[in-house]
Design a protein around this motif. Structure first.
Motif, PDB file in Angstrom:
ATOM      1  N   UNK A   1      31.882  53.866  22.458  1.00 54.84           N
ATOM      2  CA  UNK A   1      31.717  52.452  22.119  1.00 54.84           C
ATOM      3  C   UNK A   1      30.242  52.067  22.097  1.00 54.84           C
ATOM      4  N   UNK A   2      29.452  52.620  23.017  1.00 55.25           N
ATOM      5  CA  UNK A   2      28.020  52.339  23.042  1.00 55.25           C
ATOM      6  C   UNK A   2      27.333  52.879  21.789  1.00 55.25           C
ATOM      7  N   UNK A   3      27.675  54.093  21.381  1.00 52.53           N
ATOM      8  CA  UNK A   3      27.049  54.689  20.208  1.00 52.53           C
ATOM      9  C   UNK A   3      27.460  53.989  18.917  1.00 52.53           C
ATOM     10  N   UNK A   4      28.650  53.416  18.877  1.00 54.71           N
ATOM     11  CA  UNK A   4      29.084  52.661  17.704  1.00 54.71           C
ATOM     12  C   UNK A   4      28.449  51.285  17.645  1.00 54.71           C
ATOM     13  N   UNK A   5      27.853  50.838  18.741  1.00 51.80           N
ATOM     14  CA  UNK A   5      27.221  49.529  18.778  1.00 51.80           C
ATOM     15  C   UNK A   5      28.139  48.416  19.237  1.00 51.80           C
ATOM     16  N   UNK A   6      29.333  48.748  19.705  1.00 52.48           N
ATOM     17  CA  UNK A   6      30.278  47.741  20.170  1.00 52.48           C
ATOM     18  C   UNK A   6      30.054  47.336  21.618  1.00 52.48           C
ATOM     19  N   UNK A   7      29.167  48.018  22.303  1.00 53.59           N
ATOM     20  CA  UNK A   7      28.963  47.798  23.725  1.00 53.59           C
ATOM     21  C   UNK A   7      27.471  47.704  23.992  1.00 53.59           C
ATOM     22  N   UNK A   8      27.079  46.733  24.801  1.00 50.76           N
ATOM     23  CA  UNK A   8      25.679  46.556  25.163  1.00 50.76           C
ATOM     24  C   UNK A   8      25.528  46.824  26.661  1.00 50.76           C
ATOM     25  N   UNK A   9      24.595  47.687  27.014  1.00 54.90           N
ATOM     26  CA  UNK A   9      24.417  48.031  28.435  1.00 54.90           C
ATOM     27  C   UNK A   9      23.970  46.836  29.263  1.00 54.90           C
TER      28      UNK A   9
END
Length: 61
Positions: A41-49
């Motif tokens: 999800x992070x690599x797809x851009x759907x998740x922000x750390x």
């Protein structure tokens, strides 16, 4: 691939791990699957750390 098929594959992987490897293998496969899901999800851009490291007083409304 639909989410139903992905869920079915994940369930089958957990079932095989639980049957052949016992409870420890089941937990390991479930934990690694959850980590892989978050990284994907992070690599797809759907998740922000920043969502995980934001303090209570710093939340956007």
């Amino acid at each position: 691939m639909s989410m139903a098929v992905a869920g079915m594959i994940a369930g089958m992987a957990l079932a095989f791990a639980g049957y052949f490897g016992g409870f420890g293998a089941f937990v390991l496969v479930a934990a690694l699957g959850a980590i892989g899901f978050v990284v994907g999800r992070f690599l797809e851009g759907d998740l922000d750390l920043a969502d995980f490291f934001r303090t209570r007083g710093d939340r956007r409304r």
